[in-house]
Write an enzyme that holds these catalytic residues in place. Structure first.
Site, PDB file in Angstrom:
ATOM      1  N   ARG A 153      -4.415  -5.905  -5.298  1.00  0.00           N
ATOM      2  CA  ARG A 153      -5.830  -6.160  -5.581  1.00  0.00           C
ATOM      3  C   ARG A 153      -5.907  -7.099  -6.784  1.00  0.00           C
ATOM      4  O   ARG A 153      -5.156  -6.942  -7.755  1.00  0.00           O
ATOM      5  CB  ARG A 153      -6.591  -4.865  -5.898  1.00  0.00           C
ATOM      6  CG  ARG A 153      -6.911  -4.006  -4.693  1.00  0.00           C
ATOM      7  CD  ARG A 153      -7.950  -4.649  -3.759  1.00  0.00           C
ATOM      8  NE  ARG A 153      -8.251  -3.813  -2.604  1.00  0.00           N
ATOM      9  CZ  ARG A 153      -7.653  -3.916  -1.414  1.00  0.00           C
ATOM     10  NH1 ARG A 153      -6.731  -4.822  -1.211  1.00  0.00           N
ATOM     11  NH2 ARG A 153      -8.006  -3.115  -0.416  1.00  0.00           N
ATOM     12  N   GLU A 181     -12.305 -12.977  -5.954  1.00  0.00           N
ATOM     13  CA  GLU A 181     -12.158 -13.458  -4.572  1.00  0.00           C
ATOM     14  C   GLU A 181     -13.416 -13.272  -3.733  1.00  0.00           C
ATOM     15  O   GLU A 181     -13.614 -13.956  -2.728  1.00  0.00           O
ATOM     16  CB  GLU A 181     -10.970 -12.763  -3.880  1.00  0.00           C
ATOM     17  CG  GLU A 181     -11.189 -11.302  -3.539  1.00  0.00           C
ATOM     18  CD  GLU A 181      -9.995 -10.702  -2.800  1.00  0.00           C
ATOM     19  OE1 GLU A 181      -8.857 -10.878  -3.251  1.00  0.00           O
ATOM     20  OE2 GLU A 181     -10.223 -10.039  -1.767  1.00  0.00           O
ATOM     21  N   HIS A 201      -6.086 -13.496   0.834  1.00  0.00           N
ATOM     22  CA  HIS A 201      -6.114 -12.089   1.295  1.00  0.00           C
ATOM     23  C   HIS A 201      -5.732 -11.995   2.773  1.00  0.00           C
ATOM     24  O   HIS A 201      -6.455 -11.416   3.585  1.00  0.00           O
ATOM     25  CB  HIS A 201      -7.492 -11.447   1.037  1.00  0.00           C
ATOM     26  CG  HIS A 201      -7.408  -9.973   0.812  1.00  0.00           C
ATOM     27  ND1 HIS A 201      -8.101  -9.319  -0.187  1.00  0.00           N
ATOM     28  CD2 HIS A 201      -6.684  -9.009   1.444  1.00  0.00           C
ATOM     29  CE1 HIS A 201      -7.829  -8.023  -0.132  1.00  0.00           C
ATOM     30  NE2 HIS A 201      -6.964  -7.811   0.859  1.00  0.00           N
TER      31      HIS A 201
HETATM   32  P1  NAD Z   1      -0.146   3.853  -0.978  1.00  0.00           P
HETATM   33  O1  NAD Z   1      -1.276   4.781  -1.333  1.00  0.00           O
HETATM   34  O2  NAD Z   1       0.747   4.228   0.157  1.00  0.00           O
HETATM   35  O3  NAD Z   1       0.761   3.599  -2.265  1.00  0.00           O
HETATM   36  C1  NAD Z   1       0.242   3.321  -3.517  1.00  0.00           C
HETATM   37  C2  NAD Z   1       1.267   3.808  -4.534  1.00  0.00           C
HETATM   38  O4  NAD Z   1       0.795   3.422  -5.841  1.00  0.00           O
HETATM   39  C3  NAD Z   1       1.434   5.338  -4.541  1.00  0.00           C
HETATM   40  O5  NAD Z   1       2.806   5.671  -4.472  1.00  0.00           O
HETATM   41  C4  NAD Z   1       0.808   5.760  -5.864  1.00  0.00           C
HETATM   42  O6  NAD Z   1       1.437   6.917  -6.444  1.00  0.00           O
HETATM   43  C5  NAD Z   1       1.062   4.517  -6.707  1.00  0.00           C
HETATM   44  N1  NAD Z   1       0.209   4.455  -7.885  1.00  0.00           N
HETATM   45  C6  NAD Z   1      -1.064   4.888  -8.056  1.00  0.00           C
HETATM   46  N2  NAD Z   1      -1.465   4.660  -9.321  1.00  0.00           N
HETATM   47  C7  NAD Z   1      -0.420   4.085  -9.957  1.00  0.00           C
HETATM   48  C8  NAD Z   1      -0.215   3.620 -11.274  1.00  0.00           C
HETATM   49  N3  NAD Z   1      -1.169   3.753 -12.208  1.00  0.00           N
HETATM   50  N4  NAD Z   1       0.981   3.078 -11.591  1.00  0.00           N
HETATM   51  C9  NAD Z   1       1.963   2.959 -10.662  1.00  0.00           C
HETATM   52  N5  NAD Z   1       1.842   3.395  -9.395  1.00  0.00           N
HETATM   53  C10 NAD Z   1       0.650   3.942  -9.050  1.00  0.00           C
HETATM   54  O7  NAD Z   1      -0.851   2.449  -0.720  1.00  0.00           O
HETATM   55  P2  NAD Z   1      -0.234   1.221   0.090  1.00  0.00           P
HETATM   56  O8  NAD Z   1      -0.604   1.343   1.533  1.00  0.00           O
HETATM   57  O9  NAD Z   1       1.177   1.039  -0.285  1.00  0.00           O
HETATM   58  O10 NAD Z   1      -1.137   0.027  -0.474  1.00  0.00           O
HETATM   59  C11 NAD Z   1      -1.041  -0.393  -1.824  1.00  0.00           C
HETATM   60  C12 NAD Z   1      -2.193  -1.324  -2.114  1.00  0.00           C
HETATM   61  O11 NAD Z   1      -2.015  -2.530  -1.373  1.00  0.00           O
HETATM   62  C13 NAD Z   1      -3.562  -0.819  -1.644  1.00  0.00           C
HETATM   63  O12 NAD Z   1      -4.165   0.018  -2.633  1.00  0.00           O
HETATM   64  C14 NAD Z   1      -4.348  -2.083  -1.451  1.00  0.00           C
HETATM   65  O13 NAD Z   1      -5.031  -2.370  -2.659  1.00  0.00           O
HETATM   66  C15 NAD Z   1      -3.281  -3.148  -1.222  1.00  0.00           C
HETATM   67  N6  NAD Z   1      -3.338  -3.757   0.120  1.00  0.00           N
HETATM   68  C16 NAD Z   1      -3.454  -5.113   0.215  1.00  0.00           C
HETATM   69  C17 NAD Z   1      -3.490  -5.720   1.471  1.00  0.00           C
HETATM   70  C18 NAD Z   1      -3.593  -7.217   1.633  1.00  0.00           C
HETATM   71  O14 NAD Z   1      -3.881  -7.698   2.740  1.00  0.00           O
HETATM   72  N7  NAD Z   1      -3.328  -8.013   0.628  1.00  0.00           N
HETATM   73  C19 NAD Z   1      -3.439  -4.928   2.623  1.00  0.00           C
HETATM   74  C20 NAD Z   1      -3.302  -3.546   2.482  1.00  0.00           C
HETATM   75  C21 NAD Z   1      -3.267  -2.963   1.229  1.00  0.00           C
END
Ligand code: NAD
Length: 332
Positions: free
Chosen positions: A234, A263, A295
């Site tokens: 993000r 964005e 994105h």
């Molecule tokens: P997920 O929930 O499976 O994993 C997120 C991880 O981050 C978890 O292990 C959690 O414990 C950890 N976390 C939370 N707070 C934290 C902190 N303060 N410090 C360190 N780690 C922390 O989520 P995911 O499916 O792996 O997705 C991650 C992110 O990717 C989503 O939140 C979304 O913002 C982003 N995303 C982007 C796209 C894109 O097209 N660019 C697509 C999907 C998701």
């Protein structure tokens, strides 16, 4: 259910239309983004379906509540765009697609790393200009490099598997450690340790009040000179003005971003005839070592099919009163 689908693009319609006949839901597609100006379009619908830049803030939620629309299905994993406290107070049911294709995002993050490390973005243009010189195209091997991953959930996990395949040393930071990754040789460190030891840093944690501007002037200072920073998570995880300063001083050697703090007014639109007024993204575009995509990390055929499938299953569950396995838990 009658469903108003906001921020719809042609690829959304195609993936939903393919499997809608198997579900008893009637979709109306709106190109408009959901916000306080467009929320009245939801009148008469049972549910709304939204994406990452649709507004689900307190004023929009209040209006939806007045219209009697109490069901929301997100076509995405992240839900930082939702005012959870207000949604909880008003009793909304909100489901998301928790993991439609972690590999799609992880592979895009790696595509960015390889583009920047091997300068294929420059080679592409050079060859089209009939210029076959290799001057200035020297890259670096990924094998043996130290890669730090912040957030080892679904996407972080998929990313780590690729990094290990390239022969990288993998460091990780998360609030919760994943034991299965440790057995693969991943070393969990404190955030400070990861920042100071990683030559490539990739962000895979959600945007929360605790992670906003995680990359700022003081955390950048801890990173090695010439670090590569990748953000497919993000935009607001990064404080853009500090990153620009660090690119100017060459503290950051490479930047790959699929997400950008401002964005919302740019991405997912064709603005090629408009005057670009966002000075930060304009400045970022001037660096030869910066790669920006709009994105699109999620955008694979496989991910779109999975988003449509899970979203329709979420609607099925809401309609039948079944357990909502993908409901957002109201902890804020
Ligand atoms: P997920 O929930 O499976 O994993 C997120 C991880 O981050 C978890 O292990 C959690 O414990 C950890 N976390 C939370 N707070 C934290 C902190 N303060 N410090 C360190 N780690 C922390 O989520 P995911 O499916 O792996 O997705 C991650 C992110 O990717 C989503 O939140 C979304 O913002 C982003 N995303 C982007 C796209 C894109 O097209 N660019 C697509 C999907 C998701």
């Amino acid at each position: 259910m009658k469903v108003a689908c906001f921020s719809t693009k042609s690829y959304d319609r195609e993936s939903f239309d393919l499997i809608l006949p198997k579900h008893a839901h009637d979709f109306t597609y709106f190109e408009a983004k959901l916000d306080k100006h467009t929320v009245s379009l939801a009148k008469g619908f049972d549910a709304i379906c939204t994406f990452v830049n649709d507004h689900l803030d307190a004023s929009v939620l209040k209006k939806l509540n007045t219209l009697g629309v109490k069901n929301i299905v997100l076509r995405c994993a992240g839900y930082n765009q939702v005012d959870l406290e207000k949604a909880d107070e008003l009793g909304f049911k909100i489901c998301r697609v928790p993991a439609y294709s972690p590999e799609a995002v992880a592979e895009h993050a790696f595509a960015m790393i390889l583009t920047l490390s091997r300068k294929t973005h420059k080679a592409y243009n050079r060859i089209r200009d009939n210029n076959y010189s290799l001057e200035g195209l020297a890259g670096f091997n990924l094998n043996g490099k130290t890669v730090g991953i912040i957030g080892t959930g679904a996407i972080g996990h998929a990313f780590i598997k690729i990094a290990l395949g390239f022969g990288c040393k993998v460091l990780a930071y998360d609030l919760i450690e994943d034991k299965s990754l440790k057995t693969l040789g991943v070393e969990y460190l404190t955030l400070d340790e990861l920042l100071s030891q990683s030559q490539i840093i990739s962000l895979h944690c959600p945007l929360t009040p605790g992670t906003k501007h995680l990359v700022n002037a003081s955390t950048i200072e801890q990173m090695p000179d010439g670090v590569m920073l990748i953000n497919t998570s993000r935009g607001a995880l990064i404080e853009t003005k500090s990153v620009i300063k660090a690119l100017e001083s060459r503290k950051i050697g490479y930047l790959g971003i699929d997400v950008y703090e401002q964005e919302e007014d740019l991405f997912f639109k064709n603005l090629s005839e408009e005057i670009l007024m966002d000075e930060q993204i304009a400045r970022l575009m001037t660096f030869p070592n910066v790669l920006i995509t709009g994105h699109q990390a999620f955008l694979t055929k496989e991910a779109l099919a999975e988003i449509a499938k899970t979203t329709l299953q979420n609607l099925d569950a809401i309609a039948s009163g079944a357990n909502l396995v993908n409901a957002i838990k109201y902890s804020y």
